[in-house]
Write a protein that holds these residues in place. Structure first.
Motif, PDB file in Angstrom:
ATOM      1  N   UNK A   2       0.827  -1.197   0.000  1.00 47.77           N
ATOM      2  CA  UNK A   2       0.000   0.000   0.000  1.00 47.77           C
ATOM      3  C   UNK A   2       0.874   1.265   0.000  1.00 47.77           C
ATOM      4  N   UNK A   3       0.593   2.193  -0.922  1.00 45.58           N
ATOM      5  CA  UNK A   3       1.403   3.399  -1.044  1.00 45.58           C
ATOM      6  C   UNK A   3       1.401   4.239   0.230  1.00 45.58           C
ATOM      7  N   UNK A   4       0.249   4.371   0.847  1.00 44.51           N
ATOM      8  CA  UNK A   4       0.142   5.160   2.077  1.00 44.51           C
ATOM      9  C   UNK A   4       0.964   4.547   3.195  1.00 44.51           C
ATOM     10  N   UNK A   5       0.896   3.208   3.303  1.00 47.27           N
ATOM     11  CA  UNK A   5       1.656   2.522   4.357  1.00 47.27           C
ATOM     12  C   UNK A   5       3.165   2.692   4.153  1.00 47.27           C
ATOM     13  N   UNK A   6       3.588   2.592   2.919  1.00 42.80           N
ATOM     14  CA  UNK A   6       5.016   2.739   2.630  1.00 42.80           C
ATOM     15  C   UNK A   6       5.471   4.170   2.921  1.00 42.80           C
ATOM     16  N   UNK A   7       4.638   5.143   2.571  1.00 44.27           N
ATOM     17  CA  UNK A   7       4.960   6.548   2.834  1.00 44.27           C
ATOM     18  C   UNK A   7       5.091   6.807   4.329  1.00 44.27           C
ATOM     19  N   UNK A   8       4.174   6.251   5.099  1.00 43.45           N
ATOM     20  CA  UNK A   8       4.245   6.397   6.560  1.00 43.45           C
ATOM     21  C   UNK A   8       5.502   5.728   7.096  1.00 43.45           C
ATOM     22  N   UNK A   9       5.844   4.582   6.519  1.00 48.84           N
ATOM     23  CA  UNK A   9       7.037   3.849   6.945  1.00 48.84           C
ATOM     24  C   UNK A   9       8.297   4.678   6.716  1.00 48.84           C
ATOM     25  N   UNK A  10       8.313   5.494   5.670  1.00 47.38           N
ATOM     26  CA  UNK A  10       9.472   6.332   5.390  1.00 47.38           C
ATOM     27  C   UNK A  10       9.777   7.272   6.549  1.00 47.38           C
ATOM     28  N   UNK A  11       8.736   7.781   7.190  1.00 45.80           N
ATOM     29  CA  UNK A  11       8.939   8.658   8.349  1.00 45.80           C
ATOM     30  C   UNK A  11       9.547   7.877   9.507  1.00 45.80           C
ATOM     31  N   UNK A  12       9.079   6.657   9.692  1.00 50.26           N
ATOM     32  CA  UNK A  12       9.623   5.793  10.743  1.00 50.26           C
ATOM     33  C   UNK A  12      11.088   5.469  10.460  1.00 50.26           C
TER      34      UNK A  12
END
Length: 389
Positions: A237-247
């Motif tokens: 999921x694009x949103x999940x991956x984007x959030x993961x980038x912050x982590x």
């Protein structure tokens, strides 16, 4: 801690936070492609040029760093960054942007970046690893703040206006901070402590350099591939991956003080072995997972981001450990060219592997092969050198 020292540390963290904006280039990239009507490959030139001149200017200025010159390097480096952003705002073609964003901003960041790191080696000889990590925390975690702010500015105004605004921010905030940076030479720093014959016989610089190139090659390569691998190759999921980038950015930042402290207590060999072991774990997880679960993807790529931050704290402390205060600036500047070499080799290697073979498993296999080389190099390194300063 003296009040003046505290002010210099806080100022250093703030400057690193501001300069870390250079890592938010991905936010500009789409808009740059649209503005100049260029390809994805071409739009990457300003960023790659910036990384190259960032590392190159570190090497050049590192040879001339002295306690009384710190203020000048921060001042003139910041002026180059300001000029770079202003010219980026009026750039009419990609070639001009390569010069303004790549050459000017990259050179300016390299000039300023080395100053706080050099400073803590002088002021905190027994805790230099930890203090270096704390300062670099600002650079590593900058995208968490600057990326969304930059994106909002572009949406609110335009990409050209955003470049101008960033130039004004550096003019108003960072330029005045340059006047804080100046040290008086202490007699304790004029004497180079020892083991000179031991060091000359050992000649560890080439091995450390090779290890740094490998670490940055892997780290920058995998950071650059994170979104692409997660979304395109794994179908996450694009949103999940984007959030993961912050982590992942948080992990990259936290690794710096953690490994800085580890360097103070255990030295280079132990820290290097631990980092290589973690990269091996990340690669094995990648081979096993191959996108089957988001959780394992997060652990694998989180470890890659973490270990790039680790090596950016390991290297400055290592140079002081093996070469001492007197040779620090010159050796660290030369060592940092490995960052540029790693960035170029990582980009070329990953592009070739994915374009020719089209499978992420070969990337993980390539990294594991590099870790074997790293393990061999580490086995030839001595234990921590005990110093009086």
């Amino acid at each position: 801690m003296p009040k003046k020292h505290t002010l210099m540390i806080i100022s250093s963290i703030l400057m690193m936070l501001l300069m870390g904006t250079v890592y938010a280039y991905s936010v500009f990239r789409y808009h740059i492609e649209d503005l100049y009507q260029i390809s994805t490959l071409t739009s990457g030139f300003p960023y790659m040029t910036s990384l190259f001149f960032y590392a190159f200017s570190m090497m050049v200025t590192g040879r001339h760093l002295k306690p009384t010159r710190l203020r000048g390097f921060v001042f003139y480096g910041t002026l180059l960054i300001i000029l770079g952003y202003f010219l980026s705002g009026i750039a009419t073609h990609i070639g001009m942007l390569v010069f303004s964003y790549g050459v000017l901003i990259g050179t300016g960041v390299g000039m300023v970046y080395g100053v706080p790191i050099y400073m803590v080696q002088k002021l905190y000889p027994k805790r230099s690893g930890l203090m270096t990590g704390i300062i670099l925390l600002g650079f590593g975690m900058s995208p968490l703040i600057t990326a969304p702010l930059t994106s909002a500015l572009i949406e609110w105004t335009s990409i050209r206006q955003t470049f101008f605004i960033l130039g004004v921010v550096f003019l108003v905030l960072q330029l005045p901070l340059s006047y804080i940076f100046i040290l008086k030479e202490r007699t304790t720093f004029k004497q180079e402590p020892v083991e000179q014959r031991f060091k000359e016989k050992l000649k560890p610089f080439k091995r450390i350099y090779a290890l740094f190139v490998i670490a940055t090659l892997v780290g920058l390569m995998m950071i650059g591939l994170t979104y692409q691998v997660g979304v395109r190759y794994y179908g996450l999921n694009e949103t999940h991956v984007t959030i993961a980038l912050s982590f992942f950015a948080i992990l990259n930042g936290l690794a710096r003080p953690l490994f800085g402290k580890l360097m103070d207590n255990q030295g280079f060999k132990f820290s290097g072995i631990l980092s290589v072991s973690l990269i091996v774990v990340a690669s094995v997880i990648g081979l096993i997972n191959r996108g089957s679960t988001f959780f394992l993807f997060g652990i694998s790529f989180g470890l890659y981001w973490f270990n790039l931050g680790a090596w950016l704290a390991i290297v400055p402390a290592t140079i002081k450990e093996f070469y001492g205060i007197q040779q620090y600036a010159k050796k660290y500047g030369l060592m940092f060219t490995g960052y540029g070499v790693g960035a170029i080799l990582g980009t070329l290697a990953s592009g070739y592997i994915l374009d020719m073979l089209g499978e992420t498993s070969y990337i993980y296999g390539f990294i594991l092969a590099l870790m074997v080389v790293s393990a061999i190099l580490l086995s030839q390194m001595p234990k921590k050198i005990k110093r009086s300063i």
